[in-house]
Scaffold this motif. Structure first.
Motif, PDB file in Angstrom:
ATOM      1  N   VAL A   1      33.650  14.801 -19.678  1.00 43.92           N
ATOM      2  CA  VAL A   1      34.747  14.178 -20.426  1.00 43.92           C
ATOM      3  C   VAL A   1      35.719  15.240 -20.910  1.00 43.92           C
ATOM      4  CG1 VAL A   1      35.309  12.819 -22.476  1.00 43.92           C
ATOM      5  CG2 VAL A   1      33.397  12.141 -21.040  1.00 43.92           C
ATOM      6  N   SER A   2      35.193  16.346 -21.417  1.00 45.32           N
ATOM      7  CA  SER A   2      36.059  17.430 -21.892  1.00 45.32           C
ATOM      8  C   SER A   2      36.891  18.016 -20.759  1.00 45.32           C
ATOM      9  CB  SER A   2      35.230  18.539 -22.539  1.00 45.32           C
ATOM     10  OG  SER A   2      34.596  18.071 -23.693  1.00 45.32           O
ATOM     11  N   ALA A   3      36.268  18.203 -19.600  1.00 47.29           N
ATOM     12  CA  ALA A   3      36.977  18.782 -18.461  1.00 47.29           C
ATOM     13  C   ALA A   3      38.118  17.895 -17.987  1.00 47.29           C
ATOM     14  CB  ALA A   3      36.006  19.037 -17.315  1.00 47.29           C
ATOM     15  N   LEU A   4      37.965  16.596 -18.152  1.00 48.76           N
ATOM     16  CA  LEU A   4      38.984  15.676 -17.640  1.00 48.76           C
ATOM     17  C   LEU A   4      40.056  15.296 -18.669  1.00 48.76           C
ATOM     18  CD1 LEU A   4      36.802  13.423 -15.350  1.00 48.76           C
ATOM     19  CD2 LEU A   4      38.402  15.237 -14.687  1.00 48.76           C
ATOM     20  N   ILE A   5      40.021  15.885 -19.840  1.00 51.37           N
ATOM     21  CA  ILE A   5      41.057  15.589 -20.842  1.00 51.37           C
ATOM     22  C   ILE A   5      42.465  15.821 -20.284  1.00 51.37           C
ATOM     23  CG2 ILE A   5      42.049  16.364 -23.047  1.00 51.37           C
ATOM     24  CD1 ILE A   5      39.190  16.451 -24.142  1.00 51.37           C
ATOM     25  N   PRO A   6      42.713  16.901 -19.534  1.00 49.82           N
ATOM     26  CA  PRO A   6      44.063  17.080 -18.988  1.00 49.82           C
ATOM     27  C   PRO A   6      44.480  15.989 -17.992  1.00 49.82           C
ATOM     28  CG  PRO A   6      42.884  19.162 -18.967  1.00 49.82           C
ATOM     29  CD  PRO A   6      41.874  18.086 -19.307  1.00 49.82           C
ATOM     30  N   CYS A   7      43.520  15.217 -17.525  1.00 46.37           N
ATOM     31  CA  CYS A   7      43.810  14.140 -16.573  1.00 46.37           C
ATOM     32  C   CYS A   7      43.937  12.778 -17.259  1.00 46.37           C
ATOM     33  CB  CYS A   7      42.701  14.058 -15.526  1.00 46.37           C
ATOM     34  SG  CYS A   7      42.463  15.551 -14.559  1.00 46.37           S
ATOM     35  N   GLY A   8      43.710  12.732 -18.559  1.00 48.47           N
ATOM     36  CA  GLY A   8      43.634  11.469 -19.274  1.00 48.47           C
ATOM     37  C   GLY A   8      44.806  10.542 -19.053  1.00 48.47           C
ATOM     38  N   SER A   9      46.014  11.023 -19.294  1.00 44.49           N
ATOM     39  CA  SER A   9      47.178  10.133 -19.167  1.00 44.49           C
ATOM     40  C   SER A   9      47.381   9.688 -17.731  1.00 44.49           C
ATOM     41  CB  SER A   9      48.437  10.787 -19.729  1.00 44.49           C
ATOM     42  OG  SER A   9      48.750  11.960 -19.018  1.00 44.49           O
ATOM     43  N   TYR A  10      47.112  10.568 -16.774  1.00 44.72           N
ATOM     44  CA  TYR A  10      47.231  10.191 -15.362  1.00 44.72           C
ATOM     45  C   TYR A  10      46.215   9.100 -15.022  1.00 44.72           C
ATOM     46  CZ  TYR A  10      46.523  10.036 -10.411  1.00 44.72           C
ATOM     47  OH  TYR A  10      46.364   9.557  -9.137  1.00 44.72           O
ATOM     48  N   LEU A  11      44.961   9.304 -15.429  1.00 46.96           N
ATOM     49  CA  LEU A  11      43.888   8.386 -15.054  1.00 46.96           C
ATOM     50  C   LEU A  11      44.041   6.992 -15.654  1.00 46.96           C
ATOM     51  CD1 LEU A  11      40.843  10.808 -15.199  1.00 46.96           C
ATOM     52  CD2 LEU A  11      41.891   9.812 -13.150  1.00 46.96           C
ATOM     53  N   ILE A  12      44.722   6.884 -16.788  1.00 42.38           N
ATOM     54  CA  ILE A  12      44.915   5.550 -17.369  1.00 42.38           C
ATOM     55  C   ILE A  12      46.272   4.957 -16.999  1.00 42.38           C
ATOM     56  CG2 ILE A  12      43.300   5.956 -19.251  1.00 42.38           C
ATOM     57  CD1 ILE A  12      45.744   6.309 -21.107  1.00 42.38           C
ATOM     58  N   GLY A  13      47.003   5.653 -16.142  1.00 41.40           N
ATOM     59  CA  GLY A  13      48.259   5.111 -15.637  1.00 41.40           C
ATOM     60  C   GLY A  13      49.471   5.389 -16.493  1.00 41.40           C
ATOM     61  N   GLN A  14      49.354   6.287 -17.465  1.00 41.84           N
ATOM     62  CA  GLN A  14      50.503   6.609 -18.306  1.00 41.84           C
ATOM     63  C   GLN A  14      51.191   7.894 -17.866  1.00 41.84           C
ATOM     64  OE1 GLN A  14      49.124   6.567 -22.371  1.00 41.84           O
ATOM     65  NE2 GLN A  14      49.157   4.347 -22.444  1.00 41.84           N
ATOM     66  N   GLY A  15      50.603   8.619 -16.941  1.00 42.20           N
ATOM     67  CA  GLY A  15      51.193   9.843 -16.428  1.00 42.20           C
ATOM     68  C   GLY A  15      52.066   9.526 -15.231  1.00 42.20           C
ATOM     69  N   GLY A  16      52.462  10.572 -14.536  1.00 45.77           N
ATOM     70  CA  GLY A  16      53.280  10.407 -13.349  1.00 45.77           C
ATOM     71  C   GLY A  16      52.497   9.804 -12.198  1.00 45.77           C
ATOM     72  N   ALA A  17      53.148   9.754 -11.047  1.00 50.75           N
ATOM     73  CA  ALA A  17      52.517   9.174  -9.863  1.00 50.75           C
ATOM     74  C   ALA A  17      51.408  10.059  -9.315  1.00 50.75           C
ATOM     75  CB  ALA A  17      53.574   8.951  -8.784  1.00 50.75           C
ATOM     76  N   ASP A  18      51.449  11.347  -9.646  1.00 44.38           N
ATOM     77  CA  ASP A  18      50.440  12.291  -9.174  1.00 44.38           C
ATOM     78  C   ASP A  18      49.860  13.058 -10.353  1.00 44.38           C
ATOM     79  OD1 ASP A  18      50.793  11.760  -6.393  1.00 44.38           O
ATOM     80  OD2 ASP A  18      52.604  12.985  -6.412  1.00 44.38           O
ATOM     81  N   PRO A  19      48.631  13.563 -10.197  1.00 46.49           N
ATOM     82  CA  PRO A  19      48.027  14.371 -11.259  1.00 46.49           C
ATOM     83  C   PRO A  19      48.799  15.678 -11.449  1.00 46.49           C
ATOM     84  CG  PRO A  19      46.405  13.811  -9.554  1.00 46.49           C
ATOM     85  CD  PRO A  19      47.733  13.369  -9.064  1.00 46.49           C
ATOM     86  N   SER A  20      48.752  16.203 -12.651  1.00 43.82           N
ATOM     87  CA  SER A  20      49.422  17.475 -12.950  1.00 43.82           C
ATOM     88  C   SER A  20      48.602  18.636 -12.387  1.00 43.82           C
ATOM     89  CB  SER A  20      49.559  17.644 -14.460  1.00 43.82           C
ATOM     90  OG  SER A  20      48.285  17.864 -15.042  1.00 43.82           O
ATOM     91  N   PRO A  21      49.232  19.801 -12.214  1.00 46.19           N
ATOM     92  CA  PRO A  21      48.470  20.978 -11.780  1.00 46.19           C
ATOM     93  C   PRO A  21      47.309  21.292 -12.736  1.00 46.19           C
ATOM     94  CG  PRO A  21      50.809  21.402 -11.565  1.00 46.19           C
ATOM     95  CD  PRO A  21      50.662  20.083 -12.288  1.00 46.19           C
ATOM     96  N   ARG A  22      47.521  21.139 -14.028  1.00 47.38           N
ATOM     97  CA  ARG A  22      46.451  21.391 -15.011  1.00 47.38           C
ATOM     98  C   ARG A  22      45.296  20.405 -14.822  1.00 47.38           C
ATOM     99  NH1 ARG A  22      46.580  20.539 -21.245  1.00 47.38           N
ATOM    100  NH2 ARG A  22      44.699  21.632 -21.818  1.00 47.38           N
TER     101      ARG A  22
END
Length: 121
Positions: free
Chosen positions: A36-57
């Motif tokens: 869960v800690s490792a995926l914090i930078p992916c949080g907004s992407y994974l719930i659909g609030q980020g961009g169309a693609d995951p960030s480099p981080r």
């Protein structure tokens, strides 16, 4: 402003949840807390609030998590953790399926909410 509040709230929720899991997870090569800690930078992407693609981080963090899951036991534990926690955070399965190929992560397990984690090799 609303997006930043939601992202901050998601991070706080993920960290709090990770701390709770740390108290309840048996010590292995990788814990649910680690995942869960490792995926914090992916949080907004994974719930659909980020961009169309995951960030480099996000990709860097996901690759690090994949490296941590170096044994069959740790991959099975990671599978169970993500299968159970993902829905509670509102993770969108299609976003999860997009993450490995986009981030160039070769997984030894299928990415599906229906995966049988006991069969992960």
């Amino acid at each position: 402003m609303e997006g930043k509040k939601a992202q901050y709230g998601l991070r706080v929720m993920l960290v709090a949840f990770a701390l709770l899991l740390a108290c309840n997870t048996m010590a292995e090569a990788i814990t649910c807390n680690d995942a869960v800690s490792a995926l914090i930078p992916c949080g907004s992407y994974l719930i659909g609030q980020g961009g169309a693609d995951p960030s480099p981080r996000c990709c860097e963090s996901a690759r690090a998590l994949n490296r941590m899951a170096s044994t069959v036991a740790s991959r099975r534990q990671l599978c169970e953790c993500l299968k159970q926690t993902g829905p509670s955070f509102g993770v969108k399965p299609e976003r999860v399926q997009h993450l490995p190929p986009f981030c160039k992560i070769d997984l030894s397990m299928p990415v599906s909410p229906d995966v049988d984690c006991s069969r992960v090799a």
